[in-house]
Scaffold this motif. Structure first.
Motif, PDB file in Angstrom:
ATOM      1  N   ILE A   7      23.462  -5.916 -27.300  1.00  0.00           N
ATOM      2  CA  ILE A   7      22.557  -6.904 -27.874  1.00  0.00           C
ATOM      3  C   ILE A   7      21.782  -6.261 -29.024  1.00  0.00           C
ATOM      4  O   ILE A   7      21.196  -5.194 -28.864  1.00  0.00           O
ATOM      5  N   ALA A   8      21.782  -6.955 -30.164  1.00  0.00           N
ATOM      6  CA  ALA A   8      21.063  -6.444 -31.332  1.00  0.00           C
ATOM      7  C   ALA A   8      19.680  -7.071 -31.458  1.00  0.00           C
ATOM      8  O   ALA A   8      18.881  -6.632 -32.268  1.00  0.00           O
ATOM      9  N   LYS A   9      19.435  -8.102 -30.677  1.00  0.00           N
ATOM     10  CA  LYS A   9      18.140  -8.792 -30.732  1.00  0.00           C
ATOM     11  C   LYS A   9      17.462  -8.687 -29.377  1.00  0.00           C
ATOM     12  O   LYS A   9      18.107  -8.432 -28.359  1.00  0.00           O
ATOM     13  N   PRO A  10      16.147  -8.944 -29.331  1.00  0.00           N
ATOM     14  CA  PRO A  10      15.456  -8.926 -28.043  1.00  0.00           C
ATOM     15  C   PRO A  10      15.988 -10.025 -27.117  1.00  0.00           C
ATOM     16  O   PRO A  10      16.489 -11.061 -27.576  1.00  0.00           O
ATOM     17  N   GLN A  11      15.857  -9.820 -25.819  1.00  0.00           N
ATOM     18  CA  GLN A  11      16.392 -10.784 -24.862  1.00  0.00           C
ATOM     19  C   GLN A  11      15.720 -12.149 -24.971  1.00  0.00           C
ATOM     20  O   GLN A  11      16.344 -13.169 -24.688  1.00  0.00           O
ATOM     21  N   ALA A  12      14.484 -12.187 -25.408  1.00  0.00           N
ATOM     22  CA  ALA A  12      13.796 -13.471 -25.559  1.00  0.00           C
ATOM     23  C   ALA A  12      14.483 -14.330 -26.629  1.00  0.00           C
ATOM     24  O   ALA A  12      14.653 -15.546 -26.451  1.00  0.00           O
ATOM     25  N   GLU A  13      14.901 -13.684 -27.730  1.00  0.00           N
ATOM     26  CA  GLU A  13      15.603 -14.426 -28.786  1.00  0.00           C
ATOM     27  C   GLU A  13      16.977 -14.889 -28.303  1.00  0.00           C
ATOM     28  O   GLU A  13      17.412 -16.007 -28.613  1.00  0.00           O
ATOM     29  N   ILE A  14      17.664 -14.037 -27.554  1.00  0.00           N
ATOM     30  CA  ILE A  14      18.973 -14.409 -27.015  1.00  0.00           C
ATOM     31  C   ILE A  14      18.827 -15.585 -26.048  1.00  0.00           C
ATOM     32  O   ILE A  14      19.655 -16.505 -26.049  1.00  0.00           O
ATOM     33  N   GLN A  15      17.762 -15.582 -25.246  1.00  0.00           N
ATOM     34  CA  GLN A  15      17.507 -16.686 -24.313  1.00  0.00           C
ATOM     35  C   GLN A  15      17.285 -17.985 -25.076  1.00  0.00           C
ATOM     36  O   GLN A  15      17.801 -19.035 -24.695  1.00  0.00           O
ATOM     37  N   ALA A  16      16.542 -17.919 -26.189  1.00  0.00           N
ATOM     38  CA  ALA A  16      16.294 -19.122 -27.002  1.00  0.00           C
ATOM     39  C   ALA A  16      17.594 -19.641 -27.618  1.00  0.00           C
ATOM     40  O   ALA A  16      17.839 -20.857 -27.635  1.00  0.00           O
ATOM     41  N   ILE A  17      18.446 -18.724 -28.083  1.00  0.00           N
ATOM     42  CA  ILE A  17      19.747 -19.129 -28.649  1.00  0.00           C
ATOM     43  C   ILE A  17      20.617 -19.739 -27.553  1.00  0.00           C
ATOM     44  O   ILE A  17      21.313 -20.730 -27.772  1.00  0.00           O
ATOM     45  N   PHE A  18      20.575 -19.138 -26.351  1.00  0.00           N
ATOM     46  CA  PHE A  18      21.356 -19.626 -25.212  1.00  0.00           C
ATOM     47  C   PHE A  18      20.987 -21.072 -24.870  1.00  0.00           C
ATOM     48  O   PHE A  18      21.859 -21.895 -24.602  1.00  0.00           O
ATOM     49  N   GLU A  19      19.693 -21.372 -24.903  1.00  0.00           N
ATOM     50  CA  GLU A  19      19.236 -22.717 -24.552  1.00  0.00           C
ATOM     51  C   GLU A  19      19.620 -23.751 -25.595  1.00  0.00           C
ATOM     52  O   GLU A  19      19.823 -24.927 -25.267  1.00  0.00           O
ATOM     53  N   LYS A  20      19.749 -23.339 -26.865  1.00  0.00           N
ATOM     54  CA  LYS A  20      20.114 -24.273 -27.930  1.00  0.00           C
ATOM     55  C   LYS A  20      21.628 -24.469 -28.047  1.00  0.00           C
ATOM     56  O   LYS A  20      22.080 -25.464 -28.584  1.00  0.00           O
ATOM     57  N   THR A  21      22.412 -23.513 -27.548  1.00  0.00           N
ATOM     58  CA  THR A  21      23.870 -23.534 -27.713  1.00  0.00           C
ATOM     59  C   THR A  21      24.503 -24.599 -26.829  1.00  0.00           C
ATOM     60  O   THR A  21      24.154 -24.743 -25.660  1.00  0.00           O
ATOM     61  N   LYS A  22      25.481 -25.321 -27.406  1.00  0.00           N
ATOM     62  CA  LYS A  22      26.176 -26.366 -26.664  1.00  0.00           C
ATOM     63  C   LYS A  22      27.611 -25.961 -26.310  1.00  0.00           C
ATOM     64  O   LYS A  22      28.178 -26.485 -25.372  1.00  0.00           O
ATOM     65  N   SER A  23      28.188 -25.035 -27.056  1.00  0.00           N
ATOM     66  CA  SER A  23      29.568 -24.610 -26.813  1.00  0.00           C
ATOM     67  C   SER A  23      29.669 -23.849 -25.492  1.00  0.00           C
ATOM     68  O   SER A  23      28.935 -22.889 -25.261  1.00  0.00           O
ATOM     69  N   PRO A  24      30.574 -24.261 -24.599  1.00  0.00           N
ATOM     70  CA  PRO A  24      30.659 -23.598 -23.292  1.00  0.00           C
ATOM     71  C   PRO A  24      31.077 -22.125 -23.383  1.00  0.00           C
ATOM     72  O   PRO A  24      30.555 -21.288 -22.640  1.00  0.00           O
ATOM     73  N   LYS A  25      32.001 -21.805 -24.277  1.00  0.00           N
ATOM     74  CA  LYS A  25      32.438 -20.412 -24.410  1.00  0.00           C
ATOM     75  C   LYS A  25      31.309 -19.524 -24.929  1.00  0.00           C
ATOM     76  O   LYS A  25      31.065 -18.439 -24.419  1.00  0.00           O
ATOM     77  N   ARG A  26      30.644 -19.996 -25.961  1.00  0.00           N
ATOM     78  CA  ARG A  26      29.531 -19.230 -26.527  1.00  0.00           C
ATOM     79  C   ARG A  26      28.411 -19.081 -25.499  1.00  0.00           C
ATOM     80  O   ARG A  26      27.796 -18.029 -25.378  1.00  0.00           O
ATOM     81  N   LYS A  27      28.185 -20.129 -24.738  1.00  0.00           N
ATOM     82  CA  LYS A  27      27.139 -20.095 -23.724  1.00  0.00           C
ATOM     83  C   LYS A  27      27.466 -19.080 -22.628  1.00  0.00           C
ATOM     84  O   LYS A  27      26.588 -18.357 -22.147  1.00  0.00           O
TER      85      LYS A  27
END
Length: 173
Positions: A143-163
């Motif tokens: 991970i190149a970003k803090p886990q908080a940012e990854i969590q925010a991206i995770f919540e916005k992502t709709k693609s099942p593979k990316r999620k």
């Protein structure tokens, strides 16, 4: 003694020699049947990774055509000027395919058979090894970003593979 060129002054000042290249340099034996070692500058991202015996990709000629070669030596500087030293493109294989003993044998074969060192090394290494046949490579991701940012991206992502990839990255400490 008469001069062949009477219009020129007898003693022209000599141009000072170009300064030699300083910095880490690799001597590469090219597979393209060139009968000499060429020096290439090591880019900063490869300084800690380059070792003798590796297969690398380097630019060759005026058009900088990418070609393959083997690192024969890693040096601190080169006798050639900085203007003539090109940077190496990439490390083709992280492993040292040519051991010191194999390099000594290849140098002997090169002298004995009057063949370019790069061609000898190209023929000594099996083609399956150069093509990475039968090897399993593991890609490591961090991970190149803090886990908080990854969590925010995770919540916005709709693609099942990316999620699923992001969920797995969030589990890694």
């Amino acid at each position: 003694m008469t001069s062949l060129f009477p219009d020129l002054p007898p003693d022209l000042p000599a141009e000072p020699p170009a300064p030699a290249h300083t910095g880490p340099v690799v001597s590469v034996a090219l597979e393209d049947s060139l009968d000499k070692l060429l020096d290439y500058a090591i880019p900063p991202r490869f300084v800690s990774h380059v070792i003798p015996g590796q297969r690398v990709r380097v630019p060759l000629g005026r058009r900088n055509r990418p070609t393959f070669g083997f690192v024969v030596a890693v040096k601190d500087s080169s006798d050639f000027s900085s203007a003539r030293i090109k940077p190496m493109i990439d490390i083709e294989d992280e492993r040292a395919l040519v051991t010191p003993g194999l390099l000594a044998l290849a140098r002997w074969m090169s002298r004995y058979y009057v063949a370019p060192l790069g061609s000898v090394l190209d023929n000594v290494i099996p083609s399956a090894v150069k093509k990475r046949v039968g090897l399993g490579y593991v890609h490591r991701v961090r991970i190149a970003k803090p886990q908080a940012e990854i969590q925010a991206i995770f919540e916005k992502t709709k693609s099942p593979k990316r999620k699923s990839v992001l969920a797995r990255l969030l589990q890694v400490p």
